[in-house]
Design a protein around this motif. Structure first.
Motif, PDB file in Angstrom:
ATOM      1  N   TYR A  39      11.264  12.157   3.195  1.00  0.00           N
ATOM      2  CA  TYR A  39      11.355  10.722   2.878  1.00  0.00           C
ATOM      3  C   TYR A  39      12.135   9.945   3.929  1.00  0.00           C
ATOM      4  O   TYR A  39      12.019   8.721   4.020  1.00  0.00           O
ATOM      5  CB  TYR A  39      11.942  10.505   1.480  1.00  0.00           C
ATOM      6  N   ARG A  40      12.919  10.632   4.744  1.00  0.00           N
ATOM      7  CA  ARG A  40      13.681   9.946   5.781  1.00  0.00           C
ATOM      8  C   ARG A  40      12.800   9.507   6.953  1.00  0.00           C
ATOM      9  O   ARG A  40      13.262   8.800   7.841  1.00  0.00           O
ATOM     10  CB  ARG A  40      14.803  10.849   6.287  1.00  0.00           C
ATOM     11  N   ALA A  62       0.838  -1.194   0.000  1.00  0.00           N
ATOM     12  CA  ALA A  62       0.000   0.000   0.000  1.00  0.00           C
ATOM     13  C   ALA A  62       0.875   1.247   0.000  1.00  0.00           C
ATOM     14  O   ALA A  62       1.379   1.662   1.049  1.00  0.00           O
ATOM     15  CB  ALA A  62      -0.932  -0.018   1.208  1.00  0.00           C
ATOM     16  N   MET A  63       1.043   1.832  -1.170  1.00  0.00           N
ATOM     17  CA  MET A  63       1.811   3.068  -1.311  1.00  0.00           C
ATOM     18  C   MET A  63       0.895   4.257  -1.565  1.00  0.00           C
ATOM     19  O   MET A  63       0.896   5.235  -0.836  1.00  0.00           O
ATOM     20  CB  MET A  63       2.800   2.955  -2.477  1.00  0.00           C
ATOM     21  N   THR A  64       0.111   4.173  -2.650  1.00  0.00           N
ATOM     22  CA  THR A  64      -0.660   5.313  -3.138  1.00  0.00           C
ATOM     23  C   THR A  64      -1.780   5.719  -2.179  1.00  0.00           C
ATOM     24  O   THR A  64      -2.436   4.878  -1.569  1.00  0.00           O
ATOM     25  CB  THR A  64      -1.269   4.981  -4.514  1.00  0.00           C
ATOM     26  N   GLU A  92      13.403   1.357  10.992  1.00  0.00           N
ATOM     27  CA  GLU A  92      12.545   2.529  10.979  1.00  0.00           C
ATOM     28  C   GLU A  92      13.245   3.668  10.235  1.00  0.00           C
ATOM     29  O   GLU A  92      14.449   3.901  10.411  1.00  0.00           O
ATOM     30  CB  GLU A  92      12.227   2.962  12.411  1.00  0.00           C
ATOM     31  N   GLY A  93      12.490   4.344   9.376  1.00  0.00           N
ATOM     32  CA  GLY A  93      13.049   5.469   8.621  1.00  0.00           C
ATOM     33  C   GLY A  93      13.763   5.084   7.341  1.00  0.00           C
ATOM     34  O   GLY A  93      14.218   5.952   6.585  1.00  0.00           O
ATOM     35  N   LYS A  94      13.855   3.786   7.057  1.00  0.00           N
ATOM     36  CA  LYS A  94      14.555   3.337   5.838  1.00  0.00           C
ATOM     37  C   LYS A  94      13.590   2.914   4.727  1.00  0.00           C
ATOM     38  O   LYS A  94      14.011   2.438   3.677  1.00  0.00           O
ATOM     39  CB  LYS A  94      15.468   2.148   6.182  1.00  0.00           C
ATOM     40  N   GLY A  95      12.291   3.089   4.955  1.00  0.00           N
ATOM     41  CA  GLY A  95      11.301   2.595   3.996  1.00  0.00           C
ATOM     42  C   GLY A  95      11.465   3.140   2.596  1.00  0.00           C
ATOM     43  O   GLY A  95      11.341   2.397   1.610  1.00  0.00           O
ATOM     44  N   PHE A  96      11.744   4.432   2.481  1.00  0.00           N
ATOM     45  CA  PHE A  96      11.879   5.039   1.154  1.00  0.00           C
ATOM     46  C   PHE A  96      13.044   4.412   0.394  1.00  0.00           C
ATOM     47  O   PHE A  96      12.938   4.152  -0.814  1.00  0.00           O
ATOM     48  CB  PHE A  96      12.091   6.547   1.286  1.00  0.00           C
ATOM     49  N   TYR A  97      14.144   4.159   1.095  1.00  0.00           N
ATOM     50  CA  TYR A  97      15.315   3.543   0.456  1.00  0.00           C
ATOM     51  C   TYR A  97      14.990   2.125  -0.015  1.00  0.00           C
ATOM     52  O   TYR A  97      15.408   1.711  -1.103  1.00  0.00           O
ATOM     53  CB  TYR A  97      16.502   3.529   1.420  1.00  0.00           C
ATOM     54  N   TYR A  98      14.233   1.384   0.798  1.00  0.00           N
ATOM     55  CA  TYR A  98      13.832   0.032   0.411  1.00  0.00           C
ATOM     56  C   TYR A  98      12.962   0.068  -0.850  1.00  0.00           C
ATOM     57  O   TYR A  98      13.129  -0.755  -1.764  1.00  0.00           O
ATOM     58  CB  TYR A  98      13.055  -0.654   1.545  1.00  0.00           C
ATOM     59  N   LEU A 110       5.856   9.947  -3.191  1.00  0.00           N
ATOM     60  CA  LEU A 110       5.785   9.122  -1.984  1.00  0.00           C
ATOM     61  C   LEU A 110       6.142   9.889  -0.717  1.00  0.00           C
ATOM     62  O   LEU A 110       5.621   9.599   0.357  1.00  0.00           O
ATOM     63  CB  LEU A 110       6.704   7.907  -2.131  1.00  0.00           C
ATOM     64  N   ALA A 111       7.016  10.879  -0.855  1.00  0.00           N
ATOM     65  CA  ALA A 111       7.404  11.653   0.327  1.00  0.00           C
ATOM     66  C   ALA A 111       6.235  12.452   0.879  1.00  0.00           C
ATOM     67  O   ALA A 111       6.257  12.891   2.036  1.00  0.00           O
ATOM     68  CB  ALA A 111       8.558  12.593  -0.019  1.00  0.00           C
ATOM     69  N   GLY A 112       5.175  12.604   0.071  1.00  0.00           N
ATOM     70  CA  GLY A 112       4.020  13.383   0.491  1.00  0.00           C
ATOM     71  C   GLY A 112       2.912  12.573   1.131  1.00  0.00           C
ATOM     72  O   GLY A 112       1.819  13.107   1.354  1.00  0.00           O
ATOM     73  N   ILE A 113       3.156  11.313   1.459  1.00  0.00           N
ATOM     74  CA  ILE A 113       2.102  10.488   2.057  1.00  0.00           C
ATOM     75  C   ILE A 113       1.706  11.017   3.437  1.00  0.00           C
ATOM     76  O   ILE A 113       2.515  11.615   4.152  1.00  0.00           O
ATOM     77  CB  ILE A 113       2.523   9.007   2.177  1.00  0.00           C
ATOM     78  N   LYS A 114       0.444  10.793   3.806  1.00  0.00           N
ATOM     79  CA  LYS A 114      -0.082  11.252   5.085  1.00  0.00           C
ATOM     80  C   LYS A 114      -0.277  10.116   6.095  1.00  0.00           C
ATOM     81  O   LYS A 114      -0.373  10.368   7.305  1.00  0.00           O
ATOM     82  CB  LYS A 114      -1.432  11.941   4.870  1.00  0.00           C
TER      83      LYS A 114
END
Length: 382
Positions: free
Chosen positions: A181-182, A125-127, A231-237, A135-139
């Protein structure tokens, strides 16, 4: 054109899969499209025969094979229809690799074996309603509370959303992180968790048998042990795994183009107008020649990228090229093929009509054409 890395073992795997699909999928696919559902029994049959997650290590019930076998799974499912291929390929080669790459030994043991058998269906579930490519703008957010994360938010356009037994949810665990994104992490949310609700099953233009839904999270208590990776590495993954996701989509749309061309060749050989076969008209021949050329170019490129990906090469730029160009090419092919079918192409009983409807979204999901071009430009200008 057959890829040079394919062997007799690959041919045997493909033939076994084809036989199963001829028996268990092709006769029922139109019914599944009408019912807008792929039955769980079919997933279980795929798992029973060893076709799901063929790359998973044997200790988790897989066959320990490489991505070339996933390529075959993608191609053969897509020949049946994209509504079938989309959810199964996402489960087998887009979601599950996150568990394998970033999961703990306990997480792998919990999720992978039943994903291999088809007992578990997965989703990612990204969008969100207000965040797609950004993606950095997710709420959607998750607050740590003792041994749990408290998850809140909404997701949309989620493939396998209705039937998923577990969902990898992209969320913010640090809303104050800079850059944003971090603060992104990945949480595994299990079916039945209090506060986890399925929204409506979305009514799409095409891909009718494919399961696409809205997901709602209201104070869902997610065990801290369900944090995937750090934690905090999701964007990199996500960035690491999007290469394979976009390669899978490129393979899917390549097959769509190949199938649509063959359907059209068969049709114009049989259909007559003004006393001649449509295939005998010069305009028809030129259109077929143009499509065949572009399709061959796409096939050669995607075969090359598949081999590079299997060898662990960084091909983010090239996969982005393949994803946008082949998806746009397949849309052109769909339009030309429908035109060559004439009025019959607009009739639902002709397969080209379904393929035409299904193809439009391929230049949108897994990264739009515009996003792909942006990635390419960034790579060549860096």
């Amino acid at each position: 054109m057959k890829a040079t890395f394919l062997t007799n073992e690959h041919d045997m795997f493909r033939e076994a899969l084809r036989k199963m699909l001829q028996k268990e999928a092709y006769p029922y696919y139109e019914k599944w499209e009408e019912e807008r559902n792929i039955p769980r029994e079919f997933w279980l049959k795929l798992g029973e025969n060893g076709f799901l997650l063929p790359w998973v290590d044997e200790q988790y019930g897989g066959l320990g094979l490489d991505f070339s076998y996933s390529m075959i799974l993608t191609e053969e499912l897509e020949k049946v229809g994209v509504g079938l291929a989309s959810g199964i390929c996402l489960h087998s080669d887009i979601v599950s690799p996150y568990i394998e790459a970033y999961g703990t030994a306990q997480q792998k043991q919990k999720w992978l074996p039943k994903s291999v058998t088809g007992e578990y269906i997965s989703a990612i579930a990204m969008t969100e309603p207000g965040a797609g490519s950004d993606l950095a703008g997710i709420k959607t957010n998750a607050r740590k509370d003792g041994d749990y994360y408290i998850l809140n938010g909404e997701k949309t356009f989620i493939t396998n959303g209705i039937h998923a037994d577990y969902v990898i949810v992209v969320c913010k665990t640090d809303p104050h992180a800079q850059p944003a994104y971090r603060g992104i992490s990945l949480l595994i949310v299990e079916n039945g968790a209090p506060g986890f609700k399925r929204g409506k099953k979305l009514n799409k233009i095409g891909m009718h048998s494919g399961d696409t839904a809205e997901l709602i999270f209201e104070d869902v208590k997610v065990p801290a042990e369900n944090l995937l990776g750090e934690e905090g590495k999701g964007f990199y993954y996500l960035m690491e795994k999007l290469q394979q996701e976009r390669l899978v989509v490129a393979l899917q749309v390549q097959i769509e183009a190949e199938v649509m061309l063959q359907l059209t060749i068969n049709y114009v050989k049989e259909r007559k107008a003004f006393g001649s076969r449509i295939a005998d008209f010069q305009n028809t021949q030129f259109k077929l020649a143009e499509m065949a050329t572009e399709i061959d170019m796409g096939r050669n490129y995607v075969n090359t990228l598949t081999e590079k990906h299997m060898h662990g090469e960084d091909i983010v730029k090239e996969v982005s090229m393949a994803k946008w160009w082949i998806s746009e090419m397949a849309k052109r092919v769909a339009a030309e093929c429908l035109q060559l079918h004439g009025g019959y192409g607009y009739m639902e009983e002709y397969e080209i009509a379904r393929r035409y409807r299904d193809i439009s979204v391929t230049s949108i999901y897994a990264g739009t054409t515009e996003i792909m071009k942006g990635i390419i430009a960034k790579k060549i200008l860096s």
